[in-house]
Design an enzyme around this catalytic site. Structure first.
Site, mmCIF file in Angstrom:
data_model
loop_
_atom_site.group_PDB
_atom_site.id
_atom_site.type_symbol
_atom_site.label_atom_id
_atom_site.label_comp_id
_atom_site.label_asym_id
_atom_site.label_seq_id
_atom_site.Cartn_x
_atom_site.Cartn_y
_atom_site.Cartn_z
ATOM 1 N N TRP A 293 -10.015 -9.081 -4.349
ATOM 2 C CA TRP A 293 -8.603 -9.385 -4.732
ATOM 3 C C TRP A 293 -7.867 -8.997 -3.546
ATOM 4 C CZ3 TRP A 293 -4.810 -5.562 -5.637
ATOM 5 C CH2 TRP A 293 -3.858 -6.123 -5.616
ATOM 6 N N HIS B 138 -6.517 -7.869 2.997
ATOM 7 C CA HIS B 138 -7.044 -7.433 1.612
ATOM 8 C C HIS B 138 -8.378 -7.756 1.270
ATOM 9 C CE1 HIS B 138 -5.915 -5.844 -2.451
ATOM 10 N NE2 HIS B 138 -5.035 -5.124 -1.858
ATOM 11 N N ASP C 40 1.354 2.844 -6.173
ATOM 12 C CA ASP C 40 0.409 3.421 -7.009
ATOM 13 C C ASP C 40 0.216 4.933 -6.328
ATOM 14 O OD1 ASP C 40 -0.743 1.047 -5.578
ATOM 15 O OD2 ASP C 40 -2.430 2.314 -5.732
ATOM 16 N N TYR D 136 -2.402 -12.211 -2.729
ATOM 17 C CA TYR D 136 -1.962 -11.002 -2.742
ATOM 18 C C TYR D 136 -0.892 -10.647 -1.840
ATOM 19 C CZ TYR D 136 -1.613 -6.257 -0.750
ATOM 20 O OH TYR D 136 -0.843 -5.120 -0.310
ATOM 21 N N GLU E 37 -8.012 2.366 2.833
ATOM 22 C CA GLU E 37 -7.495 2.844 1.736
ATOM 23 C C GLU E 37 -8.430 2.973 0.644
ATOM 24 O OE1 GLU E 37 -4.574 -0.778 1.329
ATOM 25 O OE2 GLU E 37 -5.321 -1.003 -0.760
ATOM 26 N N HIS F 134 7.163 -3.243 3.157
ATOM 27 C CA HIS F 134 6.506 -4.545 2.843
ATOM 28 C C HIS F 134 7.362 -5.714 2.761
ATOM 29 C CE1 HIS F 134 2.434 -2.796 0.899
ATOM 30 N NE2 HIS F 134 2.845 -2.164 1.955
ATOM 31 N N ASN G 100 -5.261 3.367 -9.459
ATOM 32 C CA ASN G 100 -4.804 2.200 -10.074
ATOM 33 C C ASN G 100 -5.609 1.417 -10.814
ATOM 34 O OD1 ASN G 100 -2.792 0.415 -10.538
ATOM 35 N ND2 ASN G 100 -2.145 -0.195 -8.426
ATOM 36 N N GLU H 201 -5.077 -5.391 8.662
ATOM 37 C CA GLU H 201 -5.579 -4.428 7.628
ATOM 38 C C GLU H 201 -6.733 -5.076 6.603
ATOM 39 O OE1 GLU H 201 -2.729 -2.733 5.362
ATOM 40 O OE2 GLU H 201 -3.960 -2.124 3.634
ATOM 41 N N HIS I 116 -2.347 4.988 3.593
ATOM 42 C CA HIS I 116 -1.973 4.155 2.616
ATOM 43 C C HIS I 116 -0.819 4.759 1.622
ATOM 44 C CE1 HIS I 116 -3.270 2.214 -1.392
ATOM 45 N NE2 HIS I 116 -2.498 1.278 -0.970
ATOM 46 N N ARG J 284 -6.838 4.317 7.123
ATOM 47 C CA ARG J 284 -5.909 4.282 6.229
ATOM 48 C C ARG J 284 -6.160 5.240 5.072
ATOM 49 N NH1 ARG J 284 -1.547 1.748 5.083
ATOM 50 N NH2 ARG J 284 -2.311 0.181 3.488
ATOM 51 N N GLU K 128 2.568 3.990 5.493
ATOM 52 C CA GLU K 128 3.179 2.973 4.720
ATOM 53 C C GLU K 128 3.914 3.583 3.594
ATOM 54 O OE1 GLU K 128 -0.077 1.347 2.342
ATOM 55 O OE2 GLU K 128 1.235 -0.112 1.420
ATOM 56 N N ASP L 16 -2.016 -7.690 5.957
ATOM 57 C CA ASP L 16 -3.198 -7.210 5.027
ATOM 58 C C ASP L 16 -3.769 -8.429 4.594
ATOM 59 O OD1 ASP L 16 -3.300 -4.728 2.368
ATOM 60 O OD2 ASP L 16 -4.723 -5.734 3.471
ATOM 61 N N ARG M 95 5.419 -4.890 7.133
ATOM 62 C CA ARG M 95 4.082 -5.626 6.976
ATOM 63 C C ARG M 95 4.958 -7.100 6.383
ATOM 64 N NH1 ARG M 95 0.133 -4.662 1.913
ATOM 65 N NH2 ARG M 95 1.624 -5.891 0.848
HETATM 66 C C1 CS2 Z 1 -2.290 -2.659 -0.399
HETATM 67 C C2 CS2 Z 1 -1.988 -2.192 -1.820
HETATM 68 O O1 CS2 Z 1 -0.376 -1.253 0.409
HETATM 69 C C3 CS2 Z 1 -1.258 -1.693 0.630
HETATM 70 O O2 CS2 Z 1 -1.911 -1.796 1.813
HETATM 71 O O3 CS2 Z 1 -3.594 -2.735 -0.043
HETATM 72 O O4 CS2 Z 1 -1.124 -2.825 -2.425
HETATM 73 C C4 CS2 Z 1 -3.140 -2.108 -2.854
HETATM 74 O O5 CS2 Z 1 -3.614 -3.449 -3.097
HETATM 75 C C5 CS2 Z 1 -2.859 -1.203 -4.262
HETATM 76 O O6 CS2 Z 1 -2.367 0.043 -3.547
HETATM 77 C C6 CS2 Z 1 -4.100 -1.146 -4.900
HETATM 78 O O7 CS2 Z 1 -3.884 -0.332 -5.878
HETATM 79 MG MG MG Z 2 -3.850 -2.566 1.862
#
Ligand code: CS2
Ligand code: MG
Length: 403
Positions: A403, A213, A317, A159, A263, A122, A37, A237, A313, A284, A340, A211, A147
């Protein structure tokens, strides 16, 4: 069964994807996801310029040897670009082998260990009440695990809170990343109230996940875990950046909230301490980023010995090819935890027709030979690459932050 053709297909049916397609002299095709991504073209170049020429004439049946040839033979091992490329080749070769055997991939991986693959969705919203409504929607869709992410008062964006309806697309079109601002203090002050409200609304049985993140320090993550203990999450997460695996010892010392990470990992070497010291509860790592089916099985085997479960994950993407591969892996691996699943856009689904299905909170890879997924190249060609980046994040004082 030599490889006679190999091509890289970059397309953007709603978001960018990189796909590797291999063809053997017997006319059997194999597909691999190579999507990274925000760095898609780097992987397309690595494949086109340095991998595809080496694949022509290779025996497609030699999966482990090809993996080692591309990993050890690269000299410059590991890293997200290299490993997304190795993963794509590996996925395609497993697809070919299962098609040649006339069976769905999970049968080659040991057969079913369970009836279906538990998935989580999500739920997100700009406010707590929006997030609560989103959780209700996912439960109405049949999800057993959700989530939960929410906007944070005082922060313009954060995020996991989408611009769309059902799912969250992280990358934003443009020639430079969008910038967001972050306050850990505001987040930690807000977080427990979000889950107190969600538990009050939906009770103790639904699996809830969150998450962080990569945004906390280890001691901040320990605080977050303690704050969330009354709401017994399935997992917290990416609580802290995982370059320093030992840092997770601090989190473990303070909280029983289960931890998931991985991930962004590309190999077992990114997580072997986390697993061996049981600093995490779920790993993950994904098929597309952690070396394909071949290497993901090795990570899962190490995890099994340490009572760590998988939690691949599965954001948007991950192309339908990766999701299909993950579902075959999930159905067979013993120490499966949860998968996920973020549904793709309709145009993505049309470009990548697949056999996998969702029903009542579980997914099923289907019984088609191979991965059970294809790519409509003609349709894909109508969606050319469109530059898009993951956002960058800064603290309120402007300091760069995860991020
Ligand atoms: C995230 C994702 O799905 C998740 O747990 O961490 O949205 C992640 O930010 C993206 O896959 C990054 O490309
Ligand atoms: Mg994540």
């Amino acid at each position: 069964m030599n490889i006679v053709d190999a091509k890289v297909i970059v397309c953007c049916p709603g978001r960018n994807f990189v796909t590797l397609k291999l063809v053997t002299e017997d006319g059997i095709t194999g597909l691999g996801d190579a999507t990274l991504n925000g760095r898609e073209l780097a992987v397309a170049s690595y494949l086109n310029d340095h991998v595809v020429p080496l694949l022509i004439g290779r025996d497609a049946r030699r999966i482990e040897d090809t993996w080692q040839y591309l990993y050890v033979g690269a000299y410059w091992r590991r890293g997200p670009v290299t490993m997304a490329s190795v993963s794509a080749v590996d996925m395609a070769l497993w697809d070919i082998k299962a098609k040649a055997a006339g069976m769905p991939l999970f049968q080659l991986l040991g057969g079913r260990s369970r009836d279906g693959v538990l998935v989580y969705g999500h739920a997100n919203g700009q406010t707590v009440e929006d997030a609560v409504r989103a959780v209700a929607h996912y439960l109405d869709l049949g999800y057993k695990a959700v989530r939960v992410q929410s906007g944070i008062p005082g922060l313009a964006s954060t995020y996991g809170v989408g611009r769309g309806k059902l799912f969250y697309e992280a990358a934003e079109p443009g020639t430079a990343p969008a910038e967001s601002r972050w306050s850990t203090e505001a987040y930690l002050n807000f977080l427990p109230g979000l889950f107190e409200r969600v538990r009050a609304e939906f009770g103790p049985d639904v699996h809830l996940l969150h998450d962080a993140h990569h945004r906390l320090t280890p001691i901040e993550a320990a605080r977050a875990g303690k704050l969330l203990e009354p709401y017994h999450l399935l997992w917290l997460e990416d609580p802290t950046p995982a370059e320093l695996q030992e840092g997770f010892r601090i989190i473990r010392q303070h909280t029983t909230t289960p931890i998931a990470v991985g991930e962004v990992f590309n190999s077992v070497f990114d997580c072997y301490k986390l697993i061996q010291e049981q600093l995490i509860d779920y790993i993950r790592t994904t098929v597309v980023h952690a070396g394909g089916i071949t290497h993901l099985r090795k990570i899962a085997s190490l995890a099994e010995m340490h009572q760590v479960r998988t939690g691949c994950h599965g954001a948007t993407d991950m192309s339908p090819i990766c999701i299909a591969a993950a579902l075959h892996f999930d159905l067979a691996v013993h120490n499966f935890g949860v998968q996920e699943y973020m549904p793709h856009l309709d145009e993505t689904e049309r470009v990548f027709p697949h056999a996998y299905t969702f029903q009542d909170g579980y997914m099923y890879p289907g019984d088609e030979p191979g991965l059970g997924v294809d790519i409509d190249e003609g349709l894909a060609a109508r969606y050319p690459y469109d530059p898009a980046y993951l956002p960058v994040n800064r603290r309120l004082d402007g300091t760069m932050h995860s991020w």
